[in-house]
Enzyme design. Structure first.
Site, PDB file in Angstrom:
ATOM      1  N   GLY A   1      -4.003   3.604   6.808  1.00 50.51           N
ATOM      2  CA  GLY A   1      -4.528   3.762   5.450  1.00 50.51           C
ATOM      3  C   GLY A   1      -4.046   2.655   4.538  1.00 50.51           C
ATOM      4  O   GLY A   1      -3.502   1.655   4.994  1.00 50.51           O
ATOM      5  N   ASN A   2      -4.267   2.834   3.242  1.00 47.59           N
ATOM      6  CA  ASN A   2      -3.792   1.830   2.276  1.00 47.59           C
ATOM      7  C   ASN A   2      -3.350   2.531   0.987  1.00 47.59           C
ATOM      8  O   ASN A   2      -3.471   3.739   0.867  1.00 47.59           O
ATOM      9  CB  ASN A   2      -4.875   0.776   2.016  1.00 47.59           C
ATOM     10  CG  ASN A   2      -6.126   1.397   1.425  1.00 47.59           C
ATOM     11  OD1 ASN A   2      -6.120   1.874   0.302  1.00 47.59           O
ATOM     12  ND2 ASN A   2      -7.202   1.421   2.218  1.00 47.59           N
ATOM     13  N   ARG A   3      -2.824   1.751   0.064  1.00 45.02           N
ATOM     14  CA  ARG A   3      -2.167   2.322  -1.120  1.00 45.02           C
ATOM     15  C   ARG A   3      -3.110   2.630  -2.277  1.00 45.02           C
ATOM     16  O   ARG A   3      -2.656   2.961  -3.361  1.00 45.02           O
ATOM     17  CB  ARG A   3      -1.119   1.335  -1.647  1.00 45.02           C
ATOM     18  CG  ARG A   3       0.068   1.157  -0.751  1.00 45.02           C
ATOM     19  CD  ARG A   3       1.047   0.196  -1.412  1.00 45.02           C
ATOM     20  NE  ARG A   3       2.061  -0.231  -0.491  1.00 45.02           N
ATOM     21  CZ  ARG A   3       3.137   0.487  -0.190  1.00 45.02           C
ATOM     22  NH1 ARG A   3       3.321   1.664  -0.744  1.00 45.02           N
ATOM     23  NH2 ARG A   3       4.019   0.023   0.661  1.00 45.02           N
ATOM     24  N   SER A   4      -4.411   2.494  -2.099  1.00 44.24           N
ATOM     25  CA  SER A   4      -5.310   2.713  -3.236  1.00 44.24           C
ATOM     26  C   SER A   4      -5.268   4.177  -3.696  1.00 44.24           C
ATOM     27  O   SER A   4      -5.400   5.091  -2.883  1.00 44.24           O
ATOM     28  CB  SER A   4      -6.733   2.330  -2.839  1.00 44.24           C
ATOM     29  OG  SER A   4      -7.595   2.617  -3.904  1.00 44.24           O
TER      30      SER A   4
ATOM     31  N   ALA B   1     -10.962   0.747  -1.525  1.00 40.12           N
ATOM     32  CA  ALA B   1     -10.276  -0.191  -0.626  1.00 40.12           C
ATOM     33  C   ALA B   1     -10.645   0.246   0.788  1.00 40.12           C
ATOM     34  O   ALA B   1     -10.243   1.320   1.245  1.00 40.12           O
ATOM     35  CB  ALA B   1      -8.779  -0.122  -0.855  1.00 40.12           C
TER      36      ALA B   1
END
Ligand code: CTP
Length: 416
Positions: free
Chosen positions: A208-211, A287
């Site tokens: 995943g990512n930090r968005s 994102a």
């Protein structure tokens, strides 16, 4: 409009002064009712000078005038900013031990509370339950912003900016006025993707990512306020952002927005394309993961002691934005993307943004710098707007809502 501005005792009381000035500048008559502890932070003369009206905290200050009833009945809108945890608890209990709480019981107009407190207090079960009770009773409780709190800590609990409180509060009374928000997206359908995709590795793990989804949700809210019919494709929003969407949707249809929740890039792509066939504008603020695991086993991948980690083979995801820009689901559709960049040895944030704008073929790309506390998860943003050729057509900074409005200003110029 006749507005009662309640101010309770928190450090953010200083922002109530800015809110008061803003409301007065917009031509509203404002009577300030502070609590005793609010006056520990800001003095009564400040409120009196800026409102041009007397300021009192007690019911006994003007007994013959029966102030609390007169004030409560005569108001078009009550805003309490900041609203402390203690004040909300007292409001839930129906206490009436000062002019503000008494007036609140007498008021029959929309009531808006803008809480501000430390994250721990906001997250406490007692506060959560008080907020839920107030919302059930029809009180509009604005979600606090995330960001710098008193001292060095950061997190949800910050009082939103005065402009945002005023806009949200006024829209409850007269959605068409909305503090002079132009209805320049009326009759337009827009799709906004927000958040960050998760690519499953196995049933329990993902890449995943930090968005957080804050910028995308601000875009959806701004578009709805400007009259658009909005579909928000939400990928794994942060909890406080989800709460914000729920609160906005709960407020009597104020957010003309349907929400489709997705997890992976494949789901996001299908949802955006399904809603996009009818849309005048598609904004890809999510994102999106560039790669996903080639295979997703049905069972959890087990650790084999002594054999080290098994490699995860990745394959490339489709570039949803580039597809939308090159295919055009509708011939006159405006396609907007974001470019989250850090800059590196081969080029600055803007250099990378320009290259991306040309490669993707979107009509507009909002380039922002991310990393080390910037962009992701914060309440503010700064973007440079580029056209499809990579030329700068605008710049915006401020709250994510202000940035969202700047993006829509640019989009409106491109609409047929
Ligand atoms: N995007 C997309 N589909 C992808 C990757 C990105 O639609 N598979 C969109 C994003 O929603 C955003 C824009 O493309 O609007 C730019 O995303 P970004 O992550 O900055 O760019 P990438 O194309 O992933 O390029 P890189 O990671 O190399 O910077």
């Amino acid at each position: 409009m006749r507005i009662l501005l309640g101010v309770t005792g928190g450090i953010a009381a200083y922002k109530a002064v800015l809110l008061l000035r803003l409301l007065r500048e917009q031509g509203h008559a404002v009577r300030v009712i502070p609590t005793r502890s609010a006056l520990e932070f800001v003095g009564a003369p400040t409120f009196e000078a800026l409102s041009g009206e007397p300021v009192s905290t007690e019911v006994f200050d003007d007994v013959p005038g029966v102030q609390h009833v007169a004030l409560g009945k005569g108001a078009d809108l009550v805003i309490v900013a900041p609203a402390t945890a203690d004040f909300m608890a007292r409001a839930v209990a129906g206490l009436a031990d000062d002019l503000l709480t008494t007036t609140l019981l007498a008021a029959r107009c929309p009531v808006v509370l803008a809480p501000a407190m430390h994250t721990e207090m906001w997250d406490h079960a007692a506060t959560r339950s008080n907020v839920a009770t107030l919302r059930e009773r029809g009180v509009h409780v604005i979600e606090p912003a995330s960001g710098r709190l008193t001292g060095v800590d950061t997190g949800p609990g910050r009082l939103p900016e005065p402009e945002d409180i005023a806009r949200e509060a006024l829209s409850l009374v007269d959605p068409s006025s909305v503090g002079a928000v132009p209805q320049d997206l009326a009759g337009r359908r827009v799709v906004v993707s927000a958040g960050g995709t998760r690519e499953p590795i196995d049933p329990v793990r993902f890449i995943g990512n930090r968005s957080s989804g804050r910028q995308g949700v601000a875009l959806a809210q701004a578009a709805a306020a400007r009259g658009a019919d909005v579909t928000l494709v939400a990928a794994n929003l942060a909890q406080d952002v989800t709460d914000q969407v729920d609160a906005a949707r709960g407020a009597a249809g104020r957010l003309a927005c349907s929400v489709v929740s997705v997890e992976s890039t494949a789901e996001l792509r299908s949802a955006v394309r399904a809603a996009g066939t009818e849309a005048d504008v598609v904004v890809m603020a999510a994102a999106v993961a560039d790669f996903r695991p080639a295979a997703t086993p049905d069972a959890k991948i087990k650790k084999v002691p002594g054999h080290g980690p098994a490699p995860i083979e990745l394959v490339e995801n489709p570039d949803i934005l580039a597809e939308l820009a090159h295919e055009r689901l509708r011939s006159d559709q405006v396609v907007v993307g974001f470019a989250a960049e850090t800059g590196d040895a081969s080029g600055s944030v803007l250099d990378h943004g320009r290259t991306k704008a040309r490669r993707k073929g979107a009509d507009l790309i909002a380039v922002n710098a991310v990393g080390s506390g910037r962009g992701f998860g914060t309440d503010s943003n700064e973007v440079t707007l580029l056209d499809g050729a990579g030329d700068v057509v605008g710049h915006a900074s401020g709250t994510k809502r202000e940035v969202a409005d700047a993006v829509w200003d640019a989009v409106v110029k491109l609409l047929p």
